[in-house]
Structure formats: structure tokens, C-alpha cells
Design a protein around this motif. Structure first.
Motif, PDB file in Angstrom:
ATOM      1  N   PRO A   1      18.747  51.462  48.385  1.00  0.00           N
ATOM      2  CA  PRO A   1      20.057  52.096  48.178  1.00  0.00           C
ATOM      3  C   PRO A   1      20.851  52.253  49.465  1.00  0.00           C
ATOM      4  O   PRO A   1      22.076  52.373  49.427  1.00  0.00           O
ATOM      5  CB  PRO A   1      19.699  53.455  47.569  1.00  0.00           C
ATOM      6  N   THR A   2      20.171  52.250  50.599  1.00  0.00           N
ATOM      7  CA  THR A   2      20.882  52.410  51.873  1.00  0.00           C
ATOM      8  C   THR A   2      21.597  51.132  52.304  1.00  0.00           C
ATOM      9  O   THR A   2      22.507  51.187  53.134  1.00  0.00           O
ATOM     10  CB  THR A   2      19.900  52.821  52.989  1.00  0.00           C
ATOM     11  N   VAL A   3      21.213  49.984  51.740  1.00  0.00           N
ATOM     12  CA  VAL A   3      21.832  48.721  52.123  1.00  0.00           C
ATOM     13  C   VAL A   3      23.318  48.722  51.786  1.00  0.00           C
ATOM     14  O   VAL A   3      24.149  48.255  52.570  1.00  0.00           O
ATOM     15  CB  VAL A   3      21.121  47.533  51.444  1.00  0.00           C
ATOM     16  N   LEU A   4      23.673  49.256  50.617  1.00  0.00           N
ATOM     17  CA  LEU A   4      25.084  49.305  50.228  1.00  0.00           C
ATOM     18  C   LEU A   4      25.888  50.152  51.210  1.00  0.00           C
ATOM     19  O   LEU A   4      27.001  49.786  51.594  1.00  0.00           O
ATOM     20  CB  LEU A   4      25.218  49.868  48.812  1.00  0.00           C
ATOM     21  N   VAL A   5      25.313  51.283  51.620  1.00  0.00           N
ATOM     22  CA  VAL A   5      25.994  52.156  52.569  1.00  0.00           C
ATOM     23  C   VAL A   5      26.129  51.463  53.919  1.00  0.00           C
ATOM     24  O   VAL A   5      27.197  51.508  54.550  1.00  0.00           O
ATOM     25  CB  VAL A   5      25.232  53.489  52.719  1.00  0.00           C
TER      26      VAL A   5
ATOM     27  N   VAL B   1      29.282  48.649  58.025  1.00  0.00           N
ATOM     28  CA  VAL B   1      29.461  47.484  58.892  1.00  0.00           C
ATOM     29  C   VAL B   1      30.799  46.802  58.601  1.00  0.00           C
ATOM     30  O   VAL B   1      31.523  46.403  59.524  1.00  0.00           O
ATOM     31  CB  VAL B   1      28.300  46.491  58.705  1.00  0.00           C
ATOM     32  N   GLY B   2      31.133  46.676  57.324  1.00  0.00           N
ATOM     33  CA  GLY B   2      32.401  46.064  56.957  1.00  0.00           C
ATOM     34  C   GLY B   2      33.593  46.845  57.484  1.00  0.00           C
ATOM     35  O   GLY B   2      34.544  46.267  58.028  1.00  0.00           O
TER      36      GLY B   2
ATOM     37  N   ALA C   1      37.926  47.530  61.489  1.00  0.00           N
ATOM     38  CA  ALA C   1      38.614  48.396  62.452  1.00  0.00           C
ATOM     39  C   ALA C   1      38.610  47.784  63.848  1.00  0.00           C
ATOM     40  O   ALA C   1      39.632  47.796  64.554  1.00  0.00           O
ATOM     41  CB  ALA C   1      37.956  49.770  62.471  1.00  0.00           C
ATOM     42  N   LEU C   2      37.475  47.249  64.247  1.00  0.00           N
ATOM     43  CA  LEU C   2      37.379  46.656  65.578  1.00  0.00           C
ATOM     44  C   LEU C   2      38.265  45.420  65.696  1.00  0.00           C
ATOM     45  O   LEU C   2      38.870  45.164  66.749  1.00  0.00           O
ATOM     46  CB  LEU C   2      35.921  46.298  65.883  1.00  0.00           C
ATOM     47  N   THR C   3      38.356  44.672  64.612  1.00  0.00           N
ATOM     48  CA  THR C   3      39.233  43.496  64.607  1.00  0.00           C
ATOM     49  C   THR C   3      40.693  43.900  64.794  1.00  0.00           C
ATOM     50  O   THR C   3      41.445  43.262  65.542  1.00  0.00           O
ATOM     51  CB  THR C   3      39.074  42.714  63.289  1.00  0.00           C
TER      52      THR C   3
ATOM     53  N   PRO D   1      28.662  47.845  69.569  1.00  0.00           N
ATOM     54  CA  PRO D   1      29.172  48.961  68.769  1.00  0.00           C
ATOM     55  C   PRO D   1      28.830  48.855  67.287  1.00  0.00           C
ATOM     56  O   PRO D   1      28.557  49.877  66.632  1.00  0.00           O
ATOM     57  CB  PRO D   1      30.685  48.913  69.000  1.00  0.00           C
ATOM     58  N   ILE D   2      28.834  47.641  66.726  1.00  0.00           N
ATOM     59  CA  ILE D   2      28.494  47.486  65.307  1.00  0.00           C
ATOM     60  C   ILE D   2      27.035  47.862  65.068  1.00  0.00           C
ATOM     61  O   ILE D   2      26.696  48.531  64.082  1.00  0.00           O
ATOM     62  CB  ILE D   2      28.776  46.049  64.832  1.00  0.00           C
ATOM     63  N   THR D   3      26.150  47.470  65.977  1.00  0.00           N
ATOM     64  CA  THR D   3      24.735  47.838  65.856  1.00  0.00           C
ATOM     65  C   THR D   3      24.549  49.344  65.980  1.00  0.00           C
ATOM     66  O   THR D   3      23.765  49.949  65.242  1.00  0.00           O
ATOM     67  CB  THR D   3      23.903  47.109  66.933  1.00  0.00           C
ATOM     68  N   LEU D   4      25.275  49.966  66.900  1.00  0.00           N
ATOM     69  CA  LEU D   4      25.174  51.417  67.067  1.00  0.00           C
ATOM     70  C   LEU D   4      25.658  52.159  65.824  1.00  0.00           C
ATOM     71  O   LEU D   4      25.052  53.160  65.418  1.00  0.00           O
ATOM     72  CB  LEU D   4      25.983  51.852  68.290  1.00  0.00           C
TER      73      LEU D   4
END
Length: 432
Positions: free
Chosen positions: A218-222, A227-228, A233-235, A375-378
Motif C-alpha cells: 500500500p505504500t507504493v501508491l503513496v 515522487v511524481g 515541482a522540480l521540473t 532530492p527525489i531520493t530524500l
């Protein structure tokens, strides 16, 4: 003298740096399988030997290193507080072993951070995760389809024919989901930086996405949603004009604050949507019980153990009252609050928070997309820490330290001191 010189050249070579990085990453991310097939003593010995080799490599490369930039000061503060908990822990031996594990994984991350740059690290991590995920899928196929027999040693139940949940060689479906999401981030960064061919990138991304889905975590969806959002936002920030970038940053910060508030208010609906009610209920009961024990030692905690040691108080008493066998708090923040108190939690948040801000600022103005990996990994680690305690032990802790070092190398007060000593003025300009 000739033999010594030869060993020094070997330890300082690029080939040794790559081999050490791959060996360390393989040991860290395959730790569950290694422990199950051998023992905890064997795993500890592997980490210890790698640390000795890493120390030798850093010694040979000592002229390339700066003492001021060897590690973030927030990392030293957190490790120091964990070590200080030896004074009030209920079992000094277990706390000492727990701290050595914490320090060992951190040292491997620091060594890799100093001998490989960001792109080289991402490539090595990509190669490692490709192999481990392929092995996981292969074992699931053999167990669930070819033999129709569970592999109890690794906890593989052979659920592939019914669509999961799978766990591969990582010990649980949530850990497989976390590793798969991390791999997905890494594989996309590899592809965008043209570090690997399209023929390798596409199957790798498909492998990671497929195992993330089949983990039924269930955590994969979150994690995928987080990440998305952070990628989008970073883009936006990266493509904003320099004079408007500050405004975009503040706007995004405000939106994040509003979103977090809305998520808290609508938490029950979100849990129902994710169909994770029973899973969250178990966590809520555990966290409420943990808070009862936190109230007894709110500042210093009960002493650092890492994963809940068997037979240690208060972990066994918590499990006894809940009639369960939890091996962690199922939340990194609650785990640190229980073991190191509010002081430890503040130091942990500073370590991760400062690293996130630094890495975000660097990624927002540097041209290469490889800087977005940190930052995405963090963010992935921070979000996953709300549901699991991966970030305080093993691979999760290793990644946190590595990302914190990466962030500090590019944007730190130490740069000004080093620059003053060398006569150079450090600047971090936008790259266009």
C-alpha cells in the motif's frame, strides 16, 4: 617499498573505487538475503571488512579530501547522541552493536560519496538494483510457477501466479516496493543522462514498475504519488527564469504546506481510498502504545538499538501488550522518538531536512538532471519513513547518509572556509 607502492596504487585506482562501490551496494541492499542464507555475524563481518577497505582507500586518497567536508556536522551530532545513549540504555551491549551497525553503514556511504561522483554513484546503484531485482523476479518465477513451492529461507511464498504480493530477496513486500520505487527513480535518471542505452533503460524501468505493482504494498501508491509530485515541482523550478525562480520556490512551498494540512484533515478518506484501513489500524495501535513509553523518557529515549532487539525492554513489553511481534515501530520518526527521544528526533530531522533543502537548491539550478536524484531520493525516504523504519537501519540509513553528503558537497558553509584557504571564491551559478 615496491609492494607497498603497488598496494597504494591499487587502492587509489578508479577500478578499485568502482569495485568497492559495487561490492558495498550489493552487500547493503542484499543484506536480508545474506543474513538469511548465512548469519548476522557473517553480515556484520562483511560490513566490517568493507569498512576497513574503505578506510584504506580514503587514507591513500587523503590528499584529495578536506577534513572539514568529510561528513555533514548534523550526521556527527546524530551519531554522537546515539552513542551517548549508552549512558542510560537498558542493555549497553546491544546498544553498542546497534551503534556500530549505524556507524558502519554510514562509513560505507561516506566512502562512496568521496570516491565517486553523483553520476558514477547513480550508475553503480542502477547496476546493483538491476541485478537484485532480476534475481528477485527469477526466484519468484521458480518458486511460484516452475516448482510451485515456497522458499521459506527467504520468505518467498510463491504468490506470482495469483498476482502477488511478492517480496523477492528483500524480506517484505513493503521493502520490495520501496526498492522498486528507488530503482525506478535511478533507472529514469540513468536514461535521461544517457548513461545507459535505450535497450537497457526501457526493460529496467519495466522491471522496477512491474515489481512495484506486484509487491501489492500500500505504500507504493503513496511513494509513487510523492515522487511524481516532487518531480513535477522540480521540473517547474528548473525551467523557471532565474529572476522568477524564488517566487516559484515560495509558491511551491506554500502549496506543500496546504497539501500536508489537507492530507491530515482527509486522512481517513485517504486511508479508505488506499484500502489500507486494517494495515493503518495496526500502525495506529502500535504508535499509541509507543507514545505511552515515550512519555516516560521524552527527551533521551530508551537507548539506541536500531531494529528491535529480541528480549529487550520496552520492545518486548510493547509487543506483549499488543499481542504482536513487531520488529520496528513501522515508522522511522516514532522509532527514533522511542529510542533517542525528542532530542534524537530533532537531530534526525535536521540531518534529513538540511540535506533536502541543499540538494533541492542545487538541483533547481544545475543543468544536468543527475542532480535531481538526490532530492527525489530524500523525499522518497521521508515519505516512506511515515510507514516503515527503513531509514534508520540498513539500506535506508545508508541512502540518507549518502544523500546528505552529496548535498553538503555542493552547497555547504565549508565551501567558504575551503575557498578562503585556497584563494578561490565558491559560487553556485545557474547552468544554462
Amino acid at each position: 617499498m615496491t609492494a607497498t607502492h603497488g598496494i597504494s596504487r591499487l587502492l587509489g585506482s578508479v577500478e578499485m573505487a568502482r569495485a568497492f562501490t559495487l561490492a558495498s551496494l550489493g552487500a547493503v541492499f542484499a543484506s536480508f538475503a545474506i543474513e538469511r542464507m548465512t548469519s548476522q555475524v557473517t553480515m556484520a563481518t562483511i560490513i566490517a571488512v568493507l569498512c576497513l577497505i574503505g578506510a584504506a582507500i580514503l587514507w591513500v586518497r587523503r590528499e584529495e579530501l578536506s577534513a572539514l567536508r568529510i561528513a555533514p556536522s548534523s550526521l556527527f551530532a546524530f551519531l554522537g547522541w546515539a552513542l551517548l545513549s549508552l549512558l542510560w540504555t537498558s542493555d549497553r551491549t546491544e546498544t553498542a552493536f546497534g551503534w556500530l551497525s549505524l556507524a558502519g553503514y554510514a562509513f560505507l556511504a561516506l566512502t562512496i560519496g568521496h570516491i565517486r561522483d553523483t553520476l558514477q554513484t547513480v550508475r553503480a546503484l542502477g547496476d546493483t538494483l538491476r541485478v537484485l531485482l532480476s534475481v528477485s523476479l527469477g526466484l519468484e518465477i521458480v518458486s511460484g510457477i516452475l516448482l510451485d513451492l515456497p522458499f521459506t529461507l527467504l520468505g518467498i511464498e510463491g504468490n506470482l501466479p495469483i498476482g502477488g504480493p511478492l517480496q523477492g530477496i528483500f524480506g517484505s513486500r513493503n521493502m520490495l516496493g520501496f526498492i522498486a520505487v528507488l530503482a525506478l527513480i535511478t533507472f529514469v535518471i540513468e536514461w535521461r543522462t544517457q548513461s545507459v542505452s535505450r535497450a537497457l533503460a526501457i526493460p529496467s524501468i519495466a522491471l522496477a514498475a512491474g515489481l512495484a505493482f506486484l509487491s501489492s504494498s500500500p505504500t507504493v501508491l503513496v511513494l509513487a504519488a510523492a515522487v511524481g509530485i516532487v518531480t513535477f515541482a522540480l521540473t517547474l523550478v528548473r525551467h523557471a527564469r532565474p529572476e522568477r525562480r524564488s517566487m516559484v520556490q515560495w509558491t511551491l512551498g506554500t502549496l506543500v504546506a496546504v497539501a500536508l494540512t489537507a492530507a491530515f484533515v482527509l486522512r481517513h478518506q485517504i486511508i479508505a481510498l488506499l484500502d489500507a484501513g486494517s494495515d493503518f489500524s495496526i500502525r495506529a495501535d502500535l504508535w499509541n502504545k509507543i507514545l505511552d513509553f515515550v512519555a516516560l523518557k521524552p527527551i533521551e529515549g530508551w537507548g539506541w538499538f536500531g531494529s528491535w532487539a529480541r528480549g529487550e525492554y520496552p520492545f518486548t513489553f510493547i509487543n506483549f501488550q499488543l499481542e504482536d511481534r513487531h520488529q520496528s515501530a513501522l515508522n522511522a520518526y516514532f522509532d527514533i522518538l522511542l529510542q533517542l527521544g525528542a532530542a534524537g528526533l530533532v537531530l534526525f530531522l535536521i540531518l534529513g531536512g538540511v540535506a533536502l533543502v541543499r540538494s533541492w537548491l542545487v538541483a533547481s539550478i544545475r543543468r544536468s538532471v543527475v542532480y535531481a536524484w538526490t532530492p527525489i531520493t530524500l523525499v522518497t525516504l521521508a515519505v516512506d519513513s511515515m510507514f516503515e523504519s527503513f531509514t534508520v537501519v540498513g539500506a535506508g540509513w545508508f541512502l540518507l547518509v549518502l544523500c546528505a553528503l552529496r548535498a553538503g558537497q555542493s552547497r555547504s558553509w565549508r565551501e567558504n572556509i575551503d575557498a578562503a584557504q585556497t584563494g578561490a571564491i565558491p559560487t553556485l551559478r545557474s547552468e544554462h
